[in-house]
Scaffold this motif. Structure first.
Motif, PDB file in Angstrom:
ATOM      1  N   LEU A 198     -12.625 -28.360 -19.344  1.00  0.00           N
ATOM      2  CA  LEU A 198     -11.690 -27.242 -19.340  1.00  0.00           C
ATOM      3  C   LEU A 198     -12.400 -25.985 -18.834  1.00  0.00           C
ATOM      4  CD1 LEU A 198      -9.887 -27.953 -22.720  1.00  0.00           C
ATOM      5  CD2 LEU A 198      -9.108 -28.491 -20.419  1.00  0.00           C
ATOM      6  N   PRO A 199     -11.647 -25.036 -18.322  1.00  0.00           N
ATOM      7  CA  PRO A 199     -12.256 -23.863 -17.691  1.00  0.00           C
ATOM      8  C   PRO A 199     -13.015 -22.957 -18.656  1.00  0.00           C
ATOM      9  CG  PRO A 199      -9.883 -23.574 -17.868  1.00  0.00           C
ATOM     10  CD  PRO A 199     -10.187 -24.986 -18.291  1.00  0.00           C
ATOM     11  N   THR A 200     -13.916 -22.181 -18.089  1.00  0.00           N
ATOM     12  CA  THR A 200     -14.715 -21.238 -18.876  1.00  0.00           C
ATOM     13  C   THR A 200     -13.912 -20.013 -19.288  1.00  0.00           C
ATOM     14  OG1 THR A 200     -15.497 -20.178 -16.846  1.00  0.00           O
ATOM     15  CG2 THR A 200     -16.864 -21.949 -17.770  1.00  0.00           C
ATOM     16  N   SER A 201     -12.684 -19.896 -18.838  1.00  0.00           N
ATOM     17  CA  SER A 201     -11.859 -18.732 -19.164  1.00  0.00           C
ATOM     18  C   SER A 201     -11.277 -18.785 -20.578  1.00  0.00           C
ATOM     19  CB  SER A 201     -10.720 -18.591 -18.150  1.00  0.00           C
ATOM     20  OG  SER A 201      -9.956 -19.769 -18.087  1.00  0.00           O
ATOM     21  N   LEU A 202     -11.499 -19.878 -21.305  1.00  0.00           N
ATOM     22  CA  LEU A 202     -10.995 -19.971 -22.687  1.00  0.00           C
ATOM     23  C   LEU A 202     -11.922 -19.186 -23.610  1.00  0.00           C
ATOM     24  CD1 LEU A 202     -10.199 -23.794 -22.871  1.00  0.00           C
ATOM     25  CD2 LEU A 202      -8.668 -21.943 -22.202  1.00  0.00           C
ATOM     26  N   ASP A 203     -11.349 -18.294 -24.412  1.00  0.00           N
ATOM     27  CA  ASP A 203     -12.185 -17.557 -25.351  1.00  0.00           C
ATOM     28  C   ASP A 203     -12.448 -18.407 -26.595  1.00  0.00           C
ATOM     29  OD1 ASP A 203      -9.907 -17.384 -26.947  1.00  0.00           O
ATOM     30  OD2 ASP A 203      -9.699 -15.219 -26.797  1.00  0.00           O
ATOM     31  N   ARG A 204     -13.264 -17.873 -27.489  1.00  0.00           N
ATOM     32  CA  ARG A 204     -13.696 -18.625 -28.678  1.00  0.00           C
ATOM     33  C   ARG A 204     -12.520 -19.103 -29.527  1.00  0.00           C
ATOM     34  NH1 ARG A 204     -14.691 -16.443 -33.628  1.00  0.00           N
ATOM     35  NH2 ARG A 204     -14.648 -14.364 -32.728  1.00  0.00           N
ATOM     36  N   LYS A 241      -6.513 -33.990 -33.329  1.00  0.00           N
ATOM     37  CA  LYS A 241      -5.230 -34.587 -33.684  1.00  0.00           C
ATOM     38  C   LYS A 241      -4.835 -35.688 -32.703  1.00  0.00           C
ATOM     39  CE  LYS A 241      -3.315 -30.566 -36.016  1.00  0.00           C
ATOM     40  NZ  LYS A 241      -2.292 -29.522 -35.984  1.00  0.00           N
ATOM     41  N   LEU A 242      -5.261 -35.542 -31.448  1.00  0.00           N
ATOM     42  CA  LEU A 242      -4.955 -36.554 -30.425  1.00  0.00           C
ATOM     43  C   LEU A 242      -5.930 -37.736 -30.468  1.00  0.00           C
ATOM     44  CD1 LEU A 242      -4.208 -34.275 -27.323  1.00  0.00           C
ATOM     45  CD2 LEU A 242      -2.547 -35.548 -28.704  1.00  0.00           C
ATOM     46  N   GLY A 243      -6.959 -37.638 -31.310  1.00  0.00           N
ATOM     47  CA  GLY A 243      -7.966 -38.695 -31.380  1.00  0.00           C
ATOM     48  C   GLY A 243      -9.018 -38.575 -30.293  1.00  0.00           C
ATOM     49  N   LEU A 244      -9.139 -37.384 -29.712  1.00  0.00           N
ATOM     50  CA  LEU A 244     -10.136 -37.142 -28.668  1.00  0.00           C
ATOM     51  C   LEU A 244     -11.337 -36.421 -29.268  1.00  0.00           C
ATOM     52  CD1 LEU A 244      -7.773 -35.816 -25.847  1.00  0.00           C
ATOM     53  CD2 LEU A 244      -8.797 -38.096 -25.996  1.00  0.00           C
ATOM     54  N   TYR A 245     -12.459 -36.511 -28.603  1.00  0.00           N
ATOM     55  CA  TYR A 245     -13.660 -35.793 -29.000  1.00  0.00           C
ATOM     56  C   TYR A 245     -13.814 -34.608 -28.067  1.00  0.00           C
ATOM     57  CZ  TYR A 245     -14.616 -39.970 -31.655  1.00  0.00           C
ATOM     58  OH  TYR A 245     -14.525 -40.993 -32.538  1.00  0.00           O
ATOM     59  N   SER A 246     -14.256 -33.488 -28.618  1.00  0.00           N
ATOM     60  CA  SER A 246     -14.451 -32.311 -27.780  1.00  0.00           C
ATOM     61  C   SER A 246     -15.688 -31.565 -28.247  1.00  0.00           C
ATOM     62  CB  SER A 246     -13.223 -31.399 -27.852  1.00  0.00           C
ATOM     63  OG  SER A 246     -13.015 -30.931 -29.162  1.00  0.00           O
ATOM     64  N   ARG A 247     -16.294 -30.880 -27.317  1.00  0.00           N
ATOM     65  CA  ARG A 247     -17.442 -30.037 -27.630  1.00  0.00           C
ATOM     66  C   ARG A 247     -17.471 -28.908 -26.627  1.00  0.00           C
ATOM     67  NH1 ARG A 247     -21.842 -31.346 -24.181  1.00  0.00           N
ATOM     68  NH2 ARG A 247     -21.427 -33.208 -22.981  1.00  0.00           N
ATOM     69  N   SER A 248     -18.127 -27.836 -26.989  1.00  0.00           N
ATOM     70  CA  SER A 248     -18.303 -26.727 -26.074  1.00  0.00           C
ATOM     71  C   SER A 248     -19.717 -26.778 -25.534  1.00  0.00           C
ATOM     72  CB  SER A 248     -18.056 -25.394 -26.788  1.00  0.00           C
ATOM     73  OG  SER A 248     -16.704 -25.290 -27.161  1.00  0.00           O
ATOM     74  N   SER A 249     -19.868 -26.377 -24.291  1.00  0.00           N
ATOM     75  CA  SER A 249     -21.170 -26.415 -23.648  1.00  0.00           C
ATOM     76  C   SER A 249     -21.336 -25.160 -22.803  1.00  0.00           C
ATOM     77  CB  SER A 249     -21.270 -27.663 -22.767  1.00  0.00           C
ATOM     78  OG  SER A 249     -22.510 -27.712 -22.110  1.00  0.00           O
ATOM     79  N   GLY A 250     -22.525 -24.608 -22.803  1.00  0.00           N
ATOM     80  CA  GLY A 250     -22.793 -23.414 -22.019  1.00  0.00           C
ATOM     81  C   GLY A 250     -22.999 -22.211 -22.922  1.00  0.00           C
ATOM     82  N   VAL A 251     -23.249 -21.066 -22.283  1.00  0.00           N
ATOM     83  CA  VAL A 251     -23.548 -19.847 -23.021  1.00  0.00           C
ATOM     84  C   VAL A 251     -22.684 -18.714 -22.493  1.00  0.00           C
ATOM     85  CG1 VAL A 251     -25.376 -18.191 -23.579  1.00  0.00           C
ATOM     86  CG2 VAL A 251     -25.922 -20.600 -23.353  1.00  0.00           C
ATOM     87  N   GLY A 252     -22.205 -17.886 -23.407  1.00  0.00           N
ATOM     88  CA  GLY A 252     -21.454 -16.695 -23.029  1.00  0.00           C
ATOM     89  C   GLY A 252     -20.226 -17.006 -22.201  1.00  0.00           C
ATOM     90  N   GLY A 253     -20.079 -16.316 -21.075  1.00  0.00           N
ATOM     91  CA  GLY A 253     -18.933 -16.485 -20.200  1.00  0.00           C
ATOM     92  C   GLY A 253     -18.920 -17.796 -19.446  1.00  0.00           C
ATOM     93  N   ASP A 254     -20.026 -18.540 -19.528  1.00  0.00           N
ATOM     94  CA  ASP A 254     -20.110 -19.849 -18.866  1.00  0.00           C
ATOM     95  C   ASP A 254     -19.856 -20.990 -19.841  1.00  0.00           C
ATOM     96  OD1 ASP A 254     -20.643 -18.860 -16.316  1.00  0.00           O
ATOM     97  OD2 ASP A 254     -22.788 -18.725 -16.731  1.00  0.00           O
ATOM     98  N   ARG A 255     -19.303 -20.702 -20.997  1.00  0.00           N
ATOM     99  CA  ARG A 255     -19.043 -21.728 -22.015  1.00  0.00           C
ATOM    100  C   ARG A 255     -17.741 -22.439 -21.690  1.00  0.00           C
ATOM    101  NH1 ARG A 255     -21.777 -23.162 -26.194  1.00  0.00           N
ATOM    102  NH2 ARG A 255     -20.822 -23.873 -28.118  1.00  0.00           N
ATOM    103  N   ALA A 256     -17.803 -23.748 -21.602  1.00  0.00           N
ATOM    104  CA  ALA A 256     -16.624 -24.558 -21.271  1.00  0.00           C
ATOM    105  C   ALA A 256     -16.450 -25.636 -22.331  1.00  0.00           C
ATOM    106  CB  ALA A 256     -16.790 -25.195 -19.900  1.00  0.00           C
ATOM    107  N   MET A 257     -15.253 -26.184 -22.407  1.00  0.00           N
ATOM    108  CA  MET A 257     -14.976 -27.307 -23.303  1.00  0.00           C
ATOM    109  C   MET A 257     -15.020 -28.599 -22.520  1.00  0.00           C
ATOM    110  SD  MET A 257     -11.920 -26.500 -25.969  1.00  0.00           S
ATOM    111  CE  MET A 257     -11.816 -28.215 -26.454  1.00  0.00           C
ATOM    112  N   ILE A 258     -15.613 -29.601 -23.135  1.00  0.00           N
ATOM    113  CA  ILE A 258     -15.663 -30.933 -22.546  1.00  0.00           C
ATOM    114  C   ILE A 258     -14.946 -31.867 -23.507  1.00  0.00           C
ATOM    115  CG2 ILE A 258     -17.149 -32.795 -21.746  1.00  0.00           C
ATOM    116  CD1 ILE A 258     -19.296 -30.547 -21.307  1.00  0.00           C
TER     117      ILE A 258
END
Length: 119
Positions: free
Chosen positions: A40-46, A58-75
């Protein structure tokens, strides 16, 4: 596209639209046959990332955030990354794999103590 509400929205409204788009992307991913992770894009805030993480769970998916500051994205992925594996579970898996290919420690220790070196 000038009619895209995401391009004209600001502040809270923009984050609400981003949240809905991110959730929709996760939903579509969950129903697809994709095996690669969804980034997902880095434009998502915290706060938005937190809401999307909860939705992914809830969908049964795994997610994590990666990166620092404004370069933080969700995988988002279908499988838990290795960092989510419990250490005790990992020890059992690795221990079982080693046990299949290596002699038991007591056997190895006793044979090396009683047999002369070869060569």
């Amino acid at each position: 596209d000038e009619d895209d509400p995401l391009l004209t929205a600001t502040g809270k409204k923009a984050q609400e639209l981003l949240t809905e788009q991110a959730k929709k992307g996760c939903y579509v991913y969950s129903k697809s046959s994709r095996t690669d992770p969804l980034v997902l894009p880095t434009s998502l805030d915290r706060r938005t990332r937190k809401k999307v993480h909860e939705y992914c769970a809830k969908l049964g998916l795994y997610s994590r955030s990666s990166g620092v500051g404004g370069d933080r994205a969700m995988i988002v992925s279908r499988w838990a990354p290795w960092s989510h594996v419990d250490v005790a579970d990992m020890y059992e898996v690795v221990g079982a794999a080693v046990a299949r290919v290596a002699p038991a420690p007591s056997t190895r220790a006793s044979s090396s103590a009683t047999e002369p070196p070869t060569g």
